[in-house]
Design an enzyme around this catalytic site. Structure first.
Site, PDB file in Angstrom:
ATOM      1  N   HIS A  23      -8.888  -3.695  -2.889  1.00 13.04           N
ATOM      2  CA  HIS A  23      -7.967  -2.901  -2.079  1.00 13.04           C
ATOM      3  C   HIS A  23      -8.286  -1.322  -2.004  1.00 13.04           C
ATOM      4  O   HIS A  23      -8.461  -0.730  -0.649  1.00 13.04           O
ATOM      5  CB  HIS A  23      -6.526  -3.030  -2.523  1.00 13.04           C
ATOM      6  CG  HIS A  23      -5.439  -2.383  -1.818  1.00 13.04           C
ATOM      7  ND1 HIS A  23      -4.520  -2.772  -1.166  1.00 13.04           N
ATOM      8  CD2 HIS A  23      -5.281  -1.041  -1.639  1.00 13.04           C
ATOM      9  CE1 HIS A  23      -3.822  -1.965  -0.624  1.00 13.04           C
ATOM     10  NE2 HIS A  23      -4.205  -0.808  -0.769  1.00 13.04           N
ATOM     11  N   GLU A  24      -8.679  -0.759  -3.089  1.00  6.30           N
ATOM     12  CA  GLU A  24      -9.097   0.510  -3.304  1.00  6.30           C
ATOM     13  C   GLU A  24     -10.380   0.991  -2.476  1.00  6.30           C
ATOM     14  O   GLU A  24     -10.563   1.764  -1.769  1.00  6.30           O
ATOM     15  CB  GLU A  24      -9.247   1.048  -4.605  1.00  6.30           C
ATOM     16  CG  GLU A  24      -7.786   1.110  -5.366  1.00  6.30           C
ATOM     17  CD  GLU A  24      -6.540   1.421  -4.549  1.00  6.30           C
ATOM     18  OE1 GLU A  24      -6.766   2.289  -3.895  1.00  6.30           O
ATOM     19  OE2 GLU A  24      -5.587   0.935  -4.837  1.00  6.30           O
ATOM     20  N   CYS A  43       0.698  -1.262  -0.187  1.00  5.72           N
ATOM     21  CA  CYS A  43      -0.087  -0.039   0.016  1.00  5.72           C
ATOM     22  C   CYS A  43       0.925   1.216  -0.069  1.00  5.72           C
ATOM     23  O   CYS A  43       1.853   1.376   0.968  1.00  5.72           O
ATOM     24  CB  CYS A  43      -1.012   0.069   1.259  1.00  5.72           C
ATOM     25  SG  CYS A  43      -2.001   1.497   1.452  1.00  5.72           S
ATOM     26  N   HIS A  57     -10.225   1.254   1.214  1.00  2.86           N
ATOM     27  CA  HIS A  57      -9.688   2.598   1.448  1.00  2.86           C
ATOM     28  C   HIS A  57     -11.005   3.721   1.535  1.00  2.86           C
ATOM     29  O   HIS A  57     -10.586   4.512   2.507  1.00  2.86           O
ATOM     30  CB  HIS A  57      -8.963   3.340   0.481  1.00  2.86           C
ATOM     31  CG  HIS A  57      -7.482   2.697   0.611  1.00  2.86           C
ATOM     32  ND1 HIS A  57      -6.600   2.859   1.688  1.00  2.86           N
ATOM     33  CD2 HIS A  57      -6.621   2.295  -0.162  1.00  2.86           C
ATOM     34  CE1 HIS A  57      -5.397   2.370   1.832  1.00  2.86           C
ATOM     35  NE2 HIS A  57      -5.288   1.983   0.412  1.00  2.86           N
TER      36      HIS A  57
END
Ligand code: ZN
Length: 182
Positions: free
Chosen positions: A138-139, A96, A142
């Site tokens: 993953h994004e 990351c 966030h």
């Protein structure tokens, strides 16, 4: 197009749920410039994805792109909804940009459906698999204040990049030429 500073773990934006973006804001040149900045920042940092909270903007927006293989064309996703399309979880290495220099094995769904809008407000609805599905998850995390460390089932695979390269790379459940770093 200026490159924005990427905030690191400990910055509150990485732990705050991001706000939806009002569709009317998309036509604002400042908003379009923000998207261009995110793409530039992602390229400069050699990441394959970047979410707005990573530049301190607590809004529901992420970008991703990978040179490959597999090559993944640039995508800009606004106000996404991500739905798993496979119960199967696949482990692979992630890093990351907001947690520099670390890699760890993270389980992700092997396929997800992406719904949302592109940068012009056009609806998006598509299914992605494999590496692209990993980047998207993953994004998306966030935007919900979640980082890959939270998703790891076993912190013993956590490694610094140099040591990962020396001892661990390739020892995943699936061989990939690229590691998801976003
Ligand atoms: Zn990240």
């Amino acid at each position: 197009m200026p490159v924005r500073p990427i905030v690191r773990l400990g910055h509150p934006a990485l732990r705050t749920p991001a706000r939806p973006i009002p569709p009317g804001l998309l036509a604002d040149p400042a908003f379009q410039a923000l998207i261009d900045d995110m793409v530039e920042t992602m390229h400069e940092a050699r990441g394959v994805g970047l979410a707005a909270p990573q530049i301190g903007e607590e809004i529901q927006l992420f970008v991703y792109q990978a040179a490959g293989p597999p090559e993944i064309p640039l995508r800009v996703v606004v106000n996404p909804l991500i739905t798993p399309q496979a119960r199967e979880l696949v482990y692979d290495w992630e890093g990351c940009l907001s947690i520099p220099d670390l890699r760890g094995l993270v389980p992700r769904h092997s396929a997800v459906r992406v719904q949302g809008m592109d940068r012009l407000g056009q609806p998006l609805d598509y299914v992605v698999h494999g590496f692209e599905a990993r980047i998207v998850q993953h994004e998306y995390d966030h935007l919900n204040g979640v980082v890959f460390l939270d998703r790891m089932r076993d912190l013993r695979s956590l490694a610094f990049f140099d040591e990962w390269e020396d001892y661990l790379v390739g020892r995943s459940h699936q061989d990939l030429d690229e590691t998801a770093v976003g």
